[in-house]
Design a protein around this motif. Sequence first.
Motif, PDB file in Angstrom:
ATOM      1  N   ASP A   1       0.846  -1.198   0.000  1.00 29.96           N
ATOM      2  CA  ASP A   1       0.000   0.000   0.000  1.00 29.96           C
ATOM      3  C   ASP A   1       0.882   1.250   0.000  1.00 29.96           C
ATOM      4  OD1 ASP A   1      -2.884  -0.858   2.084  1.00 29.96           O
ATOM      5  OD2 ASP A   1      -2.323  -1.332   0.024  1.00 29.96           O
ATOM      6  N   VAL A   2       0.539   2.186  -0.839  1.00 27.47           N
ATOM      7  CA  VAL A   2       1.227   3.472  -0.837  1.00 27.47           C
ATOM      8  C   VAL A   2       0.661   4.307   0.299  1.00 27.47           C
ATOM      9  CG1 VAL A   2       1.583   5.598  -2.097  1.00 27.47           C
ATOM     10  CG2 VAL A   2       1.698   3.399  -3.298  1.00 27.47           C
ATOM     11  N   GLN A   3       1.549   4.848   1.103  1.00 30.48           N
ATOM     12  CA  GLN A   3       1.124   5.698   2.205  1.00 30.48           C
ATOM     13  C   GLN A   3       2.034   6.907   2.312  1.00 30.48           C
ATOM     14  OE1 GLN A   3       0.834   3.475   5.866  1.00 30.48           O
ATOM     15  NE2 GLN A   3      -1.184   2.665   5.337  1.00 30.48           N
ATOM     16  N   LEU A   4       1.410   8.030   2.586  1.00 30.86           N
ATOM     17  CA  LEU A   4       2.126   9.266   2.883  1.00 30.86           C
ATOM     18  C   LEU A   4       1.605   9.768   4.218  1.00 30.86           C
ATOM     19  CD1 LEU A   4       1.892  10.914  -0.631  1.00 30.86           C
ATOM     20  CD2 LEU A   4       3.995  10.098   0.440  1.00 30.86           C
ATOM     21  N   GLN A   5       2.508  10.061   5.114  1.00 31.71           N
ATOM     22  CA  GLN A   5       2.120  10.483   6.460  1.00 31.71           C
ATOM     23  C   GLN A   5       2.739  11.844   6.738  1.00 31.71           C
ATOM     24  OE1 GLN A   5       0.233   8.510   8.624  1.00 31.71           O
ATOM     25  NE2 GLN A   5       0.197  10.105  10.181  1.00 31.71           N
ATOM     26  N   ALA A   6       1.896  12.848   6.807  1.00 31.16           N
ATOM     27  CA  ALA A   6       2.371  14.201   7.117  1.00 31.16           C
ATOM     28  C   ALA A   6       2.253  14.466   8.606  1.00 31.16           C
ATOM     29  CB  ALA A   6       1.572  15.234   6.330  1.00 31.16           C
ATOM     30  N   SER A   7       3.211  15.174   9.140  1.00 27.75           N
ATOM     31  CA  SER A   7       3.179  15.507  10.571  1.00 27.75           C
ATOM     32  C   SER A   7       3.966  16.789  10.808  1.00 27.75           C
ATOM     33  CB  SER A   7       3.771  14.362  11.399  1.00 27.75           C
ATOM     34  OG  SER A   7       5.123  14.135  11.047  1.00 27.75           O
ATOM     35  N   GLY A   8       3.861  17.301  12.015  1.00 27.98           N
ATOM     36  CA  GLY A   8       4.650  18.462  12.396  1.00 27.98           C
ATOM     37  C   GLY A   8       3.899  19.767  12.487  1.00 27.98           C
ATOM     38  N   GLY A   9       2.632  19.754  12.142  1.00 26.89           N
ATOM     39  CA  GLY A   9       1.862  20.985  12.234  1.00 26.89           C
ATOM     40  C   GLY A   9       1.642  21.403  13.675  1.00 26.89           C
ATOM     41  N   GLY A  10       1.131  22.598  13.851  1.00 24.29           N
ATOM     42  CA  GLY A  10       0.871  23.089  15.189  1.00 24.29           C
ATOM     43  C   GLY A  10       0.509  24.553  15.181  1.00 24.29           C
ATOM     44  N   LEU A  11       0.515  25.121  16.357  1.00 23.08           N
ATOM     45  CA  LEU A  11       0.199  26.533  16.546  1.00 23.08           C
ATOM     46  C   LEU A  11       1.498  27.286  16.804  1.00 23.08           C
ATOM     47  CD1 LEU A  11      -1.811  28.871  17.055  1.00 23.08           C
ATOM     48  CD2 LEU A  11      -1.919  28.106  19.443  1.00 23.08           C
ATOM     49  N   VAL A  12       1.701  28.366  16.072  1.00 23.11           N
ATOM     50  CA  VAL A  12       2.920  29.139  16.213  1.00 23.11           C
ATOM     51  C   VAL A  12       2.585  30.612  16.040  1.00 23.11           C
ATOM     52  CG1 VAL A  12       3.522  28.936  13.764  1.00 23.11           C
ATOM     53  CG2 VAL A  12       5.338  29.285  15.466  1.00 23.11           C
ATOM     54  N   GLN A  13       3.353  31.450  16.650  1.00 18.70           N
ATOM     55  CA  GLN A  13       3.136  32.887  16.499  1.00 18.70           C
ATOM     56  C   GLN A  13       3.748  33.398  15.199  1.00 18.70           C
ATOM     57  OE1 GLN A  13       4.774  34.652  20.103  1.00 18.70           O
ATOM     58  NE2 GLN A  13       2.754  34.619  21.078  1.00 18.70           N
ATOM     59  N   THR A  14       3.252  34.515  14.756  1.00 19.84           N
ATOM     60  CA  THR A  14       3.809  35.168  13.576  1.00 19.84           C
ATOM     61  C   THR A  14       5.317  35.353  13.744  1.00 19.84           C
ATOM     62  OG1 THR A  14       1.743  36.342  13.134  1.00 19.84           O
ATOM     63  CG2 THR A  14       3.745  37.242  12.163  1.00 19.84           C
ATOM     64  N   GLY A  15       6.040  35.006  12.699  1.00 20.05           N
ATOM     65  CA  GLY A  15       7.495  35.092  12.738  1.00 20.05           C
ATOM     66  C   GLY A  15       8.177  33.827  13.210  1.00 20.05           C
ATOM     67  N   GLY A  16       7.399  32.887  13.699  1.00 22.82           N
ATOM     68  CA  GLY A  16       7.951  31.647  14.200  1.00 22.82           C
ATOM     69  C   GLY A  16       8.245  30.648  13.097  1.00 22.82           C
ATOM     70  N   SER A  17       8.637  29.453  13.523  1.00 26.29           N
ATOM     71  CA  SER A  17       9.032  28.404  12.590  1.00 26.29           C
ATOM     72  C   SER A  17       8.376  27.075  12.943  1.00 26.29           C
ATOM     73  CB  SER A  17      10.555  28.211  12.617  1.00 26.29           C
ATOM     74  OG  SER A  17      11.236  29.384  12.229  1.00 26.29           O
ATOM     75  N   LEU A  18       8.203  26.271  11.942  1.00 27.10           N
ATOM     76  CA  LEU A  18       7.740  24.895  12.093  1.00 27.10           C
ATOM     77  C   LEU A  18       8.438  24.053  11.034  1.00 27.10           C
ATOM     78  CD1 LEU A  18       3.831  25.075  12.556  1.00 27.10           C
ATOM     79  CD2 LEU A  18       5.486  24.269  14.252  1.00 27.10           C
ATOM     80  N   ARG A  19       8.586  22.771  11.326  1.00 26.82           N
ATOM     81  CA  ARG A  19       9.093  21.847  10.321  1.00 26.82           C
ATOM     82  C   ARG A  19       8.095  20.718  10.143  1.00 26.82           C
ATOM     83  NH1 ARG A  19      14.498  18.035   9.952  1.00 26.82           N
ATOM     84  NH2 ARG A  19      13.332  16.777  11.474  1.00 26.82           N
ATOM     85  N   LEU A  20       7.615  20.601   8.929  1.00 26.00           N
ATOM     86  CA  LEU A  20       6.709  19.513   8.586  1.00 26.00           C
ATOM     87  C   LEU A  20       7.511  18.344   8.028  1.00 26.00           C
ATOM     88  CD1 LEU A  20       3.803  21.437   6.791  1.00 26.00           C
ATOM     89  CD2 LEU A  20       4.169  21.059   9.246  1.00 26.00           C
ATOM     90  N   SER A  21       7.014  17.156   8.286  1.00 28.00           N
ATOM     91  CA  SER A  21       7.621  15.942   7.752  1.00 28.00           C
ATOM     92  C   SER A  21       6.588  15.173   6.951  1.00 28.00           C
ATOM     93  CB  SER A  21       8.143  15.054   8.887  1.00 28.00           C
ATOM     94  OG  SER A  21       9.125  15.704   9.648  1.00 28.00           O
ATOM     95  N   CYS A  22       7.043  14.498   5.937  1.00 30.29           N
ATOM     96  CA  CYS A  22       6.179  13.625   5.138  1.00 30.29           C
ATOM     97  C   CYS A  22       6.924  12.315   4.934  1.00 30.29           C
ATOM     98  CB  CYS A  22       5.837  14.270   3.806  1.00 30.29           C
ATOM     99  SG  CYS A  22       4.878  13.199   2.697  1.00 30.29           S
ATOM    100  N   SER A  23       6.450  11.278   5.582  1.00 28.85           N
ATOM    101  CA  SER A  23       7.063   9.953   5.462  1.00 28.85           C
ATOM    102  C   SER A  23       6.305   9.138   4.432  1.00 28.85           C
ATOM    103  CB  SER A  23       7.044   9.241   6.813  1.00 28.85           C
ATOM    104  OG  SER A  23       7.797   9.962   7.770  1.00 28.85           O
ATOM    105  N   ALA A  24       7.027   8.504   3.540  1.00 29.14           N
ATOM    106  CA  ALA A  24       6.410   7.765   2.448  1.00 29.14           C
ATOM    107  C   ALA A  24       6.765   6.290   2.531  1.00 29.14           C
ATOM    108  CB  ALA A  24       6.864   8.338   1.118  1.00 29.14           C
ATOM    109  N   SER A  25       5.848   5.455   2.098  1.00 26.87           N
ATOM    110  CA  SER A  25       6.108   4.017   2.032  1.00 26.87           C
ATOM    111  C   SER A  25       5.282   3.417   0.912  1.00 26.87           C
ATOM    112  CB  SER A  25       5.772   3.345   3.368  1.00 26.87           C
ATOM    113  OG  SER A  25       4.403   3.492   3.666  1.00 26.87           O
TER     114      SER A  25
END
Length: 121
Positions: A1-25
């Motif tokens: 099965d093809v799967q893509l799993q996104a993660s890393g979202g959240g709440l952040v203030q303006t000017g802040g940073s986040l890193r999203l990940s996408c794992s594939a199989s």
Amino acid sequence: DVQLQASGGGLVQTGGSLRLSCSASGFTFTDYSIGWFRQAPGKEREGVSCVSGIGDTYYADSVEGRFTMSSDNAKNTVYLQMNSLKFEDTAVYYCAAGPRSIMQSTGYIYWGQGTQVTVSS
């Protein structure tokens, strides 16, 4: 099965940073382009960035210089480093895999579930 799993979202203030990940199989990672898309309430899904199987990256004008996409082929994972976040970056972010490194969602075959990014002003 093809799967893509996104993660890393959240709440952040303006000017802040986040890193999203996408794992594939379930498919050969480097045979596909991986794209990041986002959809805000009441708006159409838009392309954010994509990386080809050979590592060429492309960005939407709205995120150029602020977002960086990278990939770890050994882990079958792509990342989206998002810096200097703005309120208008608030959206559900999706990763997808397809045969072409384009910014249109119609060019992608496999989609992961979304991850919510909320930027507070």
